[in-house]
Design a protein around this motif. Structure first.
Motif, PDB file in Angstrom:
ATOM      1  N   THR A  52      44.505  33.261  28.625  1.00 41.24           N
ATOM      2  CA  THR A  52      44.108  34.434  29.409  1.00 41.24           C
ATOM      3  C   THR A  52      42.589  34.553  29.462  1.00 41.24           C
ATOM      4  O   THR A  52      42.006  34.764  30.526  1.00 41.24           O
ATOM      5  CB  THR A  52      44.718  35.742  28.849  1.00 41.24           C
ATOM      6  OG1 THR A  52      44.189  36.030  27.565  1.00 41.24           O
ATOM      7  CG2 THR A  52      46.228  35.656  28.758  1.00 41.24           C
ATOM      8  N   ILE A  53      41.938  34.395  28.317  1.00 42.35           N
ATOM      9  CA  ILE A  53      40.475  34.518  28.280  1.00 42.35           C
ATOM     10  C   ILE A  53      39.824  33.430  29.119  1.00 42.35           C
ATOM     11  O   ILE A  53      38.861  33.674  29.853  1.00 42.35           O
ATOM     12  CB  ILE A  53      39.971  34.486  26.822  1.00 42.35           C
ATOM     13  CG1 ILE A  53      40.439  35.732  26.069  1.00 42.35           C
ATOM     14  CG2 ILE A  53      38.447  34.379  26.786  1.00 42.35           C
ATOM     15  CD1 ILE A  53      40.220  35.673  24.571  1.00 42.35           C
ATOM     16  N   ARG A  54      40.358  32.214  29.051  1.00 42.94           N
ATOM     17  CA  ARG A  54      39.805  31.120  29.844  1.00 42.94           C
ATOM     18  C   ARG A  54      39.860  31.446  31.333  1.00 42.94           C
ATOM     19  O   ARG A  54      38.893  31.221  32.069  1.00 42.94           O
ATOM     20  CB  ARG A  54      40.577  29.833  29.550  1.00 42.94           C
ATOM     21  CG  ARG A  54      39.982  28.582  30.160  1.00 42.94           C
ATOM     22  CD  ARG A  54      40.791  27.360  29.764  1.00 42.94           C
ATOM     23  NE  ARG A  54      40.749  27.143  28.313  1.00 42.94           N
ATOM     24  CZ  ARG A  54      41.557  26.283  27.672  1.00 42.94           C
ATOM     25  NH1 ARG A  54      42.482  25.608  28.350  1.00 42.94           N
ATOM     26  NH2 ARG A  54      41.450  26.126  26.365  1.00 42.94           N
ATOM     27  N   ALA A  55      40.972  31.996  31.782  1.00 38.58           N
ATOM     28  CA  ALA A  55      41.117  32.339  33.202  1.00 38.58           C
ATOM     29  C   ALA A  55      40.126  33.414  33.621  1.00 38.58           C
ATOM     30  O   ALA A  55      39.505  33.329  34.693  1.00 38.58           O
ATOM     31  CB  ALA A  55      42.549  32.798  33.482  1.00 38.58           C
ATOM     32  N   PHE A  56      39.970  34.446  32.806  1.00 40.21           N
ATOM     33  CA  PHE A  56      39.031  35.519  33.144  1.00 40.21           C
ATOM     34  C   PHE A  56      37.588  35.038  33.070  1.00 40.21           C
ATOM     35  O   PHE A  56      36.759  35.422  33.904  1.00 40.21           O
ATOM     36  CB  PHE A  56      39.258  36.732  32.235  1.00 40.21           C
ATOM     37  CG  PHE A  56      40.397  37.596  32.668  1.00 40.21           C
ATOM     38  CD1 PHE A  56      40.221  38.585  33.624  1.00 40.21           C
ATOM     39  CD2 PHE A  56      41.669  37.406  32.144  1.00 40.21           C
ATOM     40  CE1 PHE A  56      41.277  39.385  34.046  1.00 40.21           C
ATOM     41  CE2 PHE A  56      42.737  38.194  32.560  1.00 40.21           C
ATOM     42  CZ  PHE A  56      42.543  39.183  33.513  1.00 40.21           C
ATOM     43  N   ASN A  57      37.279  34.193  32.096  1.00 41.13           N
ATOM     44  CA  ASN A  57      35.913  33.708  31.942  1.00 41.13           C
ATOM     45  C   ASN A  57      35.505  32.833  33.126  1.00 41.13           C
ATOM     46  O   ASN A  57      34.340  32.816  33.516  1.00 41.13           O
ATOM     47  CB  ASN A  57      35.770  32.939  30.630  1.00 41.13           C
ATOM     48  CG  ASN A  57      34.329  32.801  30.183  1.00 41.13           C
ATOM     49  OD1 ASN A  57      33.512  33.696  30.405  1.00 41.13           O
ATOM     50  ND2 ASN A  57      34.005  31.688  29.553  1.00 41.13           N
ATOM     51  N   GLU A  58      36.465  32.127  33.701  1.00 41.71           N
ATOM     52  CA  GLU A  58      36.189  31.309  34.879  1.00 41.71           C
ATOM     53  C   GLU A  58      36.098  32.140  36.156  1.00 41.71           C
ATOM     54  O   GLU A  58      35.544  31.686  37.158  1.00 41.71           O
ATOM     55  CB  GLU A  58      37.280  30.243  35.045  1.00 41.71           C
ATOM     56  CG  GLU A  58      37.256  29.175  33.970  1.00 41.71           C
ATOM     57  CD  GLU A  58      38.462  28.249  34.026  1.00 41.71           C
ATOM     58  OE1 GLU A  58      38.502  27.293  33.232  1.00 41.71           O
ATOM     59  OE2 GLU A  58      39.381  28.492  34.843  1.00 41.71           O
ATOM     60  N   SER A  59      36.628  33.351  36.112  1.00 42.93           N
ATOM     61  CA  SER A  59      36.736  34.172  37.326  1.00 42.93           C
ATOM     62  C   SER A  59      35.681  35.266  37.428  1.00 42.93           C
ATOM     63  O   SER A  59      35.429  35.780  38.523  1.00 42.93           O
ATOM     64  CB  SER A  59      38.131  34.816  37.381  1.00 42.93           C
ATOM     65  OG  SER A  59      39.149  33.832  37.356  1.00 42.93           O
ATOM     66  N   ASN A  83      45.999  32.657  39.028  1.00 41.70           N
ATOM     67  CA  ASN A  83      46.640  32.848  40.327  1.00 41.70           C
ATOM     68  C   ASN A  83      46.645  34.315  40.735  1.00 41.70           C
ATOM     69  O   ASN A  83      46.318  34.662  41.885  1.00 41.70           O
ATOM     70  CB  ASN A  83      48.072  32.314  40.280  1.00 41.70           C
ATOM     71  CG  ASN A  83      48.851  32.632  41.542  1.00 41.70           C
ATOM     72  OD1 ASN A  83      48.431  32.328  42.656  1.00 41.70           O
ATOM     73  ND2 ASN A  83      50.018  33.241  41.375  1.00 41.70           N
ATOM     74  N   TYR A  84      46.972  35.204  39.801  1.00 38.46           N
ATOM     75  CA  TYR A  84      47.018  36.634  40.139  1.00 38.46           C
ATOM     76  C   TYR A  84      45.617  37.233  40.251  1.00 38.46           C
ATOM     77  O   TYR A  84      45.400  38.152  41.057  1.00 38.46           O
ATOM     78  CB  TYR A  84      47.860  37.393  39.119  1.00 38.46           C
ATOM     79  CG  TYR A  84      49.340  37.112  39.248  1.00 38.46           C
ATOM     80  CD1 TYR A  84      50.041  37.462  40.399  1.00 38.46           C
ATOM     81  CD2 TYR A  84      50.043  36.492  38.225  1.00 38.46           C
ATOM     82  CE1 TYR A  84      51.397  37.210  40.533  1.00 38.46           C
ATOM     83  CE2 TYR A  84      51.407  36.233  38.343  1.00 38.46           C
ATOM     84  CZ  TYR A  84      52.078  36.593  39.502  1.00 38.46           C
ATOM     85  OH  TYR A  84      53.424  36.327  39.625  1.00 38.46           O
ATOM     86  N   ILE A  85      44.664  36.726  39.468  1.00 35.69           N
ATOM     87  CA  ILE A  85      43.283  37.188  39.627  1.00 35.69           C
ATOM     88  C   ILE A  85      42.793  36.873  41.038  1.00 35.69           C
ATOM     89  O   ILE A  85      42.138  37.699  41.695  1.00 35.69           O
ATOM     90  CB  ILE A  85      42.355  36.532  38.583  1.00 35.69           C
ATOM     91  CG1 ILE A  85      42.687  37.026  37.180  1.00 35.69           C
ATOM     92  CG2 ILE A  85      40.888  36.840  38.905  1.00 35.69           C
ATOM     93  CD1 ILE A  85      41.917  36.300  36.071  1.00 35.69           C
ATOM     94  N   LYS A  86      43.123  35.689  41.534  1.00 35.38           N
ATOM     95  CA  LYS A  86      42.703  35.286  42.882  1.00 35.38           C
ATOM     96  C   LYS A  86      43.299  36.189  43.961  1.00 35.38           C
ATOM     97  O   LYS A  86      42.757  36.286  45.064  1.00 35.38           O
ATOM     98  CB  LYS A  86      43.084  33.831  43.133  1.00 35.38           C
ATOM     99  CG  LYS A  86      42.229  32.832  42.369  1.00 35.38           C
ATOM    100  CD  LYS A  86      42.668  31.406  42.642  1.00 35.38           C
ATOM    101  CE  LYS A  86      41.783  30.398  41.925  1.00 35.38           C
ATOM    102  NZ  LYS A  86      42.247  29.000  42.147  1.00 35.38           N
ATOM    103  N   GLN A  87      44.421  36.836  43.641  1.00 34.35           N
ATOM    104  CA  GLN A  87      45.036  37.777  44.580  1.00 34.35           C
ATOM    105  C   GLN A  87      44.418  39.167  44.472  1.00 34.35           C
ATOM    106  O   GLN A  87      44.917  40.119  45.070  1.00 34.35           O
ATOM    107  CB  GLN A  87      46.547  37.838  44.344  1.00 34.35           C
ATOM    108  CG  GLN A  87      47.255  36.522  44.626  1.00 34.35           C
ATOM    109  CD  GLN A  87      48.743  36.591  44.368  1.00 34.35           C
ATOM    110  OE1 GLN A  87      49.431  37.488  44.870  1.00 34.35           O
ATOM    111  NE2 GLN A  87      49.263  35.662  43.581  1.00 34.35           N
TER     112      GLN A  87
END
Length: 292
Positions: A114-121, A93-97
Motif C-alpha cells: 500500500t505504501i509503495r503505491a501511494f509513494n509512487e502516486s 489501480n484505484y488511486i488512478k481512478q
C-alpha cells in the motif's frame, strides 16, 4: 468473504462509479510470528461495521453518503512477495481512478504494497505509522516482505514518522530516525504539534491496531502493554486531516476473538471516524476557523 455493501449501506452509495471512497480488504496472515488470525480481520471488521450507527456525533455528518465501494478482496497468498505485488497493483489501480483509497488487513506486511503505491502516486509523501512495534527490519525470516519489515522501505523512500512505539529489536535503531519517533512512554504535551510540523503536505497513515492499549483493544496478534487510548489517538488523527492532505490510509492487525467483540467494533468505529474527518476537513484551512 461474502459480498455485501460496506456497513450495509444502500446500493446507491456503494457503486464504484459514484463512490468517493474505495475500501480494499486484504485477508492475509502469511508472515505473522505469534498469534495467527489476522486473515479473519476484514470479515470481523465488516460485520462490526454493519452494526454501527452511521451518524457521527462529533462531525455531525453521515459520511457514507459520499459513497464507499467495497472492492473485491486481495487474496493472493502464494508468497509474501506476490501478496505485496498484488496489493500494490490493486491499490494503484484505484488511486488512478481518483478515489480516496483505504485498505483493511490482514497483518502489517500488506502495508509494504500500500505504501509503495501511494509513494509512487503522490509527491513528497509522509508516512505516519501508529504502531506498538518499529517494523524496521530490512528482512525477517528470509523475506523483505515480512510484517517485521512493514515500514523499512518507507524509512528509505519516504518521510517516515512513527508514533506509539514501545517494542523493537536493537538492530532497528540503525534504520530509525529518533527525532521523528514518538515513543509511547514519552508523549509529552506538545508532541502532536511537533509531529505535524515534521510532515510534508501529503500524508499516508498506516495504523497497526496494537498501537492501542490492550485494555481497549486486546484482539491483535502481538498486544503490548502501555499503548495509546481512544480519544488521544482520535485527536492526533483529526489534527492530521485538518492540517494535511491525507491521501489514504490502511488499518491492520485485527485478530478477532469470537468471545471479545469490542476490538472489532473499535476498528470499525476508527475507520468510520477517519472517513468522517477526511470529508469534514477536506477544504479546511486555518483562515476559516470553525468550532471543533
Amino acid at each position: 468473504m461474502s459480498k455485501k455493501n460496506y456497513a450495509g449501506i444502500p446500493d446507491k452509495y456503494a457503486r464504484l462509479d459514484d463512490a468517493k471512497v474505495v475500501l480494499i480488504p486484504v485477508p492475509y496472515d502469511g508472515t505473522s510470528t505469534w498469534q495467527k488470525g489476522a486473515d479473519k480481520g476484514p470479515d470481523a471488521f465488516l460485520e462490526a461495521s454493519e452494526n454501527m450507527e452511521l451518524f457521527d456525533i462529533e462531525t455531525r455528518t453521515e459520511v457514507y453518503k459520499k459513497g464507499v465501494y467495497l472492492a473485491p478482496p486481495v487474496t493472493e497468498d502464494s508468497s509474501p512477495e506476490k501478496m505485496v505485488e498484488a496489493v500494490h497493483k490493486t491499490v494503484k489501480n484505484y488511486i488512478k481512478q481518483e478515489k480516496f483509497v483505504t485498505i483493511f488487513g490482514g497483518e502489517h506486511s500488506i502495508s509494504i504494497g500500500t505504501i509503495r503505491a501511494f509513494n509512487e502516486s503522490f509527491e513528497d509523501l509522509t508516512v505516519v505509522q501508529l504502531d506498538a512495534h518499529a517494523d524496521l527490519r530490512p528482512e525477517y525470516e528470509g523475506s523483505t516482505c515480512n510484517h517485521a519489515c512493514a515500514v523499512h522501505e518507507a524509512s528509505k523512500k519516504a518521510n517516515l514518522i512513527q508514533v506509539g512505539i514501545r517494542s523493537m529489536d536493537v538492530s532497528e535503531l540503525d534504520h530509525m530516525d529518533e527525532n521523528q519517533t514518538y515513543f509511547a512512554d514519552d508523549l509529552y504535551e506538545d508532541w502532536m504539534d511537533d509531529a505535524i510540523g515534521q510532515m510534508t503536505p501529503n500524508v499516508f497513515i498506516t495504523i497497526d491496531l496494537d498501537v492501542f492499549d490492550p485494555s481497549i483493544l486486546p484482539s491483535t496478534g502481538t498486544p503490548e502493554p502501555g499503548g495509546m487510548f481512544w480519544y488521544e489517538t482520535l485527536e492526533f488523527i483529526k489534527l492530521m486531516f485538518k492540517k494535511k492532505n491525507v491521501v489514504g490510509f490502511d488499518i491492520v492487525e485485527l485478530n478477532p476473538n469470537e468471545k471479545e467483540k469490542s476490538s472489532d467494533f473499535l476498528a470499525a468505529k476508527l475507520y468510520y471516524k477517519m472517513l468522517s474527518y477526511k470529508f469534514k476537513y477536506l477544504n479546511y484551512n486555518e483562515e476559516d476557523e470553525e468550532d471543533e
